[in-house]
Scaffold this motif. Sequence first.
Motif, PDB file in Angstrom:
ATOM      1  N   VAL A  25     -25.536 -53.778 -76.489  1.00  0.00           N
ATOM      2  CA  VAL A  25     -26.039 -52.433 -76.807  1.00  0.00           C
ATOM      3  C   VAL A  25     -26.698 -52.418 -78.182  1.00  0.00           C
ATOM      4  CG1 VAL A  25     -25.429 -50.000 -77.065  1.00  0.00           C
ATOM      5  CG2 VAL A  25     -24.253 -51.395 -75.364  1.00  0.00           C
ATOM      6  N   TYR A  26     -26.064 -53.048 -79.154  1.00  0.00           N
ATOM      7  CA  TYR A  26     -26.608 -53.069 -80.510  1.00  0.00           C
ATOM      8  C   TYR A  26     -27.999 -53.706 -80.570  1.00  0.00           C
ATOM      9  CZ  TYR A  26     -21.835 -52.033 -82.120  1.00  0.00           C
ATOM     10  OH  TYR A  26     -20.597 -51.462 -82.329  1.00  0.00           O
ATOM     11  N   HIS A  27     -28.318 -54.598 -79.629  1.00  0.00           N
ATOM     12  CA  HIS A  27     -29.595 -55.316 -79.652  1.00  0.00           C
ATOM     13  C   HIS A  27     -30.631 -54.742 -78.690  1.00  0.00           C
ATOM     14  CE1 HIS A  27     -27.121 -58.326 -81.785  1.00  0.00           C
ATOM     15  NE2 HIS A  27     -28.267 -58.681 -82.329  1.00  0.00           N
ATOM     16  N   LEU A  28     -30.322 -53.634 -78.035  1.00  0.00           N
ATOM     17  CA  LEU A  28     -31.317 -53.000 -77.169  1.00  0.00           C
ATOM     18  C   LEU A  28     -32.503 -52.500 -77.989  1.00  0.00           C
ATOM     19  CD1 LEU A  28     -29.078 -50.826 -74.808  1.00  0.00           C
ATOM     20  CD2 LEU A  28     -30.475 -52.786 -74.114  1.00  0.00           C
ATOM     21  N   PRO A  29     -33.718 -52.571 -77.440  1.00  0.00           N
ATOM     22  CA  PRO A  29     -34.878 -52.002 -78.138  1.00  0.00           C
ATOM     23  C   PRO A  29     -34.720 -50.490 -78.286  1.00  0.00           C
ATOM     24  CG  PRO A  29     -35.565 -53.419 -76.308  1.00  0.00           C
ATOM     25  CD  PRO A  29     -34.090 -53.229 -76.168  1.00  0.00           C
ATOM     26  N   ARG A  30     -34.988 -49.987 -79.463  1.00  0.00           N
ATOM     27  CA  ARG A  30     -34.843 -48.553 -79.710  1.00  0.00           C
ATOM     28  C   ARG A  30     -35.818 -47.731 -78.889  1.00  0.00           C
ATOM     29  NH1 ARG A  30     -30.111 -46.867 -82.136  1.00  0.00           N
ATOM     30  NH2 ARG A  30     -29.354 -48.647 -83.320  1.00  0.00           N
ATOM     31  N   ASP A  31     -36.958 -48.336 -78.524  1.00  0.00           N
ATOM     32  CA  ASP A  31     -37.980 -47.595 -77.791  1.00  0.00           C
ATOM     33  C   ASP A  31     -37.931 -47.834 -76.292  1.00  0.00           C
ATOM     34  OD1 ASP A  31     -38.747 -50.217 -77.887  1.00  0.00           O
ATOM     35  OD2 ASP A  31     -40.824 -49.838 -78.483  1.00  0.00           O
ATOM     36  N   MET A  32     -36.831 -48.398 -75.791  1.00  0.00           N
ATOM     37  CA  MET A  32     -36.711 -48.635 -74.350  1.00  0.00           C
ATOM     38  C   MET A  32     -36.800 -47.304 -73.607  1.00  0.00           C
ATOM     39  SD  MET A  32     -33.909 -51.013 -72.449  1.00  0.00           S
ATOM     40  CE  MET A  32     -34.531 -52.100 -71.180  1.00  0.00           C
ATOM     41  N   GLU A  33     -37.614 -47.263 -72.566  1.00  0.00           N
ATOM     42  CA  GLU A  33     -37.910 -45.990 -71.917  1.00  0.00           C
ATOM     43  C   GLU A  33     -36.709 -45.397 -71.186  1.00  0.00           C
ATOM     44  OE1 GLU A  33     -41.370 -46.243 -69.484  1.00  0.00           O
ATOM     45  OE2 GLU A  33     -42.576 -47.152 -71.078  1.00  0.00           O
ATOM     46  N   TYR A  34     -36.130 -46.157 -70.255  1.00  0.00           N
ATOM     47  CA  TYR A  34     -34.990 -45.620 -69.506  1.00  0.00           C
ATOM     48  C   TYR A  34     -34.081 -46.761 -69.064  1.00  0.00           C
ATOM     49  CZ  TYR A  34     -32.045 -43.786 -65.830  1.00  0.00           C
ATOM     50  OH  TYR A  34     -30.948 -43.460 -65.082  1.00  0.00           O
ATOM     51  N   LEU A  35     -32.810 -46.529 -69.223  1.00  0.00           N
ATOM     52  CA  LEU A  35     -31.787 -47.493 -68.805  1.00  0.00           C
ATOM     53  C   LEU A  35     -30.518 -46.717 -68.509  1.00  0.00           C
ATOM     54  CD1 LEU A  35     -30.852 -50.541 -68.608  1.00  0.00           C
ATOM     55  CD2 LEU A  35     -30.096 -50.295 -70.992  1.00  0.00           C
ATOM     56  N   ARG A  36     -29.852 -47.087 -67.415  1.00  0.00           N
ATOM     57  CA  ARG A  36     -28.542 -46.482 -67.126  1.00  0.00           C
ATOM     58  C   ARG A  36     -27.467 -47.514 -67.431  1.00  0.00           C
ATOM     59  NH1 ARG A  36     -28.463 -45.187 -61.534  1.00  0.00           N
ATOM     60  NH2 ARG A  36     -29.012 -43.017 -61.936  1.00  0.00           N
ATOM     61  N   ILE A  37     -26.551 -47.147 -68.306  1.00  0.00           N
ATOM     62  CA  ILE A  37     -25.398 -47.986 -68.642  1.00  0.00           C
ATOM     63  C   ILE A  37     -24.148 -47.350 -68.051  1.00  0.00           C
ATOM     64  CG2 ILE A  37     -23.884 -48.771 -70.502  1.00  0.00           C
ATOM     65  CD1 ILE A  37     -26.330 -49.164 -72.233  1.00  0.00           C
ATOM     66  N   VAL A  38     -23.430 -48.129 -67.275  1.00  0.00           N
ATOM     67  CA  VAL A  38     -22.148 -47.692 -66.706  1.00  0.00           C
ATOM     68  C   VAL A  38     -21.077 -48.577 -67.321  1.00  0.00           C
ATOM     69  CG1 VAL A  38     -20.816 -47.288 -64.602  1.00  0.00           C
ATOM     70  CG2 VAL A  38     -23.326 -47.106 -64.546  1.00  0.00           C
ATOM     71  N   THR A  39     -20.119 -47.965 -67.996  1.00  0.00           N
ATOM     72  CA  THR A  39     -19.114 -48.761 -68.700  1.00  0.00           C
ATOM     73  C   THR A  39     -17.769 -48.044 -68.745  1.00  0.00           C
ATOM     74  OG1 THR A  39     -18.572 -49.905 -70.777  1.00  0.00           O
ATOM     75  CG2 THR A  39     -19.769 -47.827 -70.964  1.00  0.00           C
ATOM     76  N   PRO A  40     -16.661 -48.791 -68.627  1.00  0.00           N
ATOM     77  CA  PRO A  40     -15.343 -48.205 -68.822  1.00  0.00           C
ATOM     78  C   PRO A  40     -14.879 -48.283 -70.273  1.00  0.00           C
ATOM     79  CG  PRO A  40     -15.102 -50.435 -68.010  1.00  0.00           C
ATOM     80  CD  PRO A  40     -16.575 -50.185 -68.127  1.00  0.00           C
ATOM     81  N   ALA A  41     -15.730 -48.795 -71.172  1.00  0.00           N
ATOM     82  CA  ALA A  41     -15.302 -49.104 -72.539  1.00  0.00           C
ATOM     83  C   ALA A  41     -15.746 -48.037 -73.538  1.00  0.00           C
ATOM     84  CB  ALA A  41     -15.873 -50.460 -72.955  1.00  0.00           C
ATOM     85  N   LEU A  42     -14.823 -47.551 -74.337  1.00  0.00           N
ATOM     86  CA  LEU A  42     -15.140 -46.510 -75.309  1.00  0.00           C
ATOM     87  C   LEU A  42     -16.075 -47.014 -76.404  1.00  0.00           C
ATOM     88  CD1 LEU A  42     -11.807 -44.529 -75.884  1.00  0.00           C
ATOM     89  CD2 LEU A  42     -13.614 -44.139 -74.213  1.00  0.00           C
ATOM     90  N   ASN A  43     -15.854 -48.247 -76.894  1.00  0.00           N
ATOM     91  CA  ASN A  43     -16.701 -48.745 -77.980  1.00  0.00           C
ATOM     92  C   ASN A  43     -18.157 -48.896 -77.527  1.00  0.00           C
ATOM     93  OD1 ASN A  43     -15.968 -50.984 -76.341  1.00  0.00           O
ATOM     94  ND2 ASN A  43     -16.318 -52.424 -78.019  1.00  0.00           N
ATOM     95  N   ILE A  44     -18.345 -49.308 -76.279  1.00  0.00           N
ATOM     96  CA  ILE A  44     -19.692 -49.437 -75.754  1.00  0.00           C
ATOM     97  C   ILE A  44     -20.325 -48.066 -75.532  1.00  0.00           C
ATOM     98  CG2 ILE A  44     -21.002 -50.187 -73.715  1.00  0.00           C
ATOM     99  CD1 ILE A  44     -19.061 -52.563 -73.549  1.00  0.00           C
ATOM    100  N   ALA A  45     -19.543 -47.125 -75.040  1.00  0.00           N
ATOM    101  CA  ALA A  45     -20.065 -45.772 -74.827  1.00  0.00           C
ATOM    102  C   ALA A  45     -20.526 -45.144 -76.134  1.00  0.00           C
ATOM    103  CB  ALA A  45     -18.992 -44.906 -74.172  1.00  0.00           C
ATOM    104  N   VAL A  46     -19.735 -45.303 -77.186  1.00  0.00           N
ATOM    105  CA  VAL A  46     -20.118 -44.744 -78.485  1.00  0.00           C
ATOM    106  C   VAL A  46     -21.414 -45.382 -78.980  1.00  0.00           C
ATOM    107  CG1 VAL A  46     -19.465 -44.600 -80.917  1.00  0.00           C
ATOM    108  CG2 VAL A  46     -17.785 -44.086 -79.149  1.00  0.00           C
ATOM    109  N   ALA A  47     -21.533 -46.696 -78.843  1.00  0.00           N
ATOM    110  CA  ALA A  47     -22.747 -47.387 -79.280  1.00  0.00           C
ATOM    111  C   ALA A  47     -23.963 -46.919 -78.494  1.00  0.00           C
ATOM    112  CB  ALA A  47     -22.569 -48.894 -79.131  1.00  0.00           C
ATOM    113  N   ALA A  48     -23.794 -46.653 -77.207  1.00  0.00           N
ATOM    114  CA  ALA A  48     -24.911 -46.256 -76.345  1.00  0.00           C
ATOM    115  C   ALA A  48     -25.419 -44.857 -76.639  1.00  0.00           C
ATOM    116  CB  ALA A  48     -24.498 -46.365 -74.880  1.00  0.00           C
ATOM    117  N   THR A  49     -24.598 -44.016 -77.244  1.00  0.00           N
ATOM    118  CA  THR A  49     -25.030 -42.641 -77.538  1.00  0.00           C
ATOM    119  C   THR A  49     -26.152 -42.582 -78.566  1.00  0.00           C
ATOM    120  OG1 THR A  49     -23.334 -42.364 -79.264  1.00  0.00           O
ATOM    121  CG2 THR A  49     -22.743 -41.702 -77.016  1.00  0.00           C
ATOM    122  N   HIS A  50     -26.405 -43.670 -79.263  1.00  0.00           N
ATOM    123  CA  HIS A  50     -27.459 -43.687 -80.277  1.00  0.00           C
ATOM    124  C   HIS A  50     -28.839 -43.969 -79.675  1.00  0.00           C
ATOM    125  CE1 HIS A  50     -24.551 -43.402 -83.521  1.00  0.00           C
ATOM    126  NE2 HIS A  50     -23.842 -44.350 -82.941  1.00  0.00           N
TER     127      HIS A  50
END
Length: 208
Positions: free
Chosen positions: A62-87
């Motif tokens: 998640v930390y290395h995803l392009p900031r300008d990526m148009e659309y991506l769906r992330i499905v995760t059971p992990a809280l740390n990943i969910a928090v990172a994805a909110t940015h």
Amino acid sequence: MCQIIWGGGVSKVSSPDQEPLLQRRTKLNRESKQRIGKRAVEFIEVGHTVFLDAGTTTVEIVYHLPRDMEYLRIVTPALNIAVAATHYPNVELVMPGGVLRQLTRSLIGTQTVRSLELFNADILFLASSGFGLENGVTTGNILEVEVKRTMVEQARKVILTADGSKFGRSLSLNVVPISEIDVLISDHQLSDADAQALQEIGLDVIRV
């Protein structure tokens, strides 16, 4: 002491192969995890539905995803990943229901599994505290097994993200045979001989 769950009970006493706390694991092999996360992003395309397993390596994706990526769906059971994805404004974040496992800050249980069964993911980035040729991908918690297995079953491509220090380590519970993994992204702690052995059974092995 035990905890009552649907279908039985689980001991709350620490097992000898219990994973380290999430905060402690975050500091282990940090640079390798960052390189693995950066390389893993290259498999992700716009519009993908991606499962991200709970872990301190998978959050680096998640930390290395392009900031300008148009659309991506992330499905995760992990809280740390969910928090990172909110940015990321163009990431659709989906979290299943379930019971929070404090040790890994991830959701587990029947509700989690049923929610994950709704999705047909393009890629699963799977995490593991131990993997090898004999027992495949392993874990130390019985309630995590079905969550991981469900994501494997619902994903078109399964990519294991694990540094080489975890190779040859076998925890008490089997998740899936190593033959069910399509790609391993690891580091150079995984020896040439071990990488070759994995390639010979059909894995695409990438060391960064």
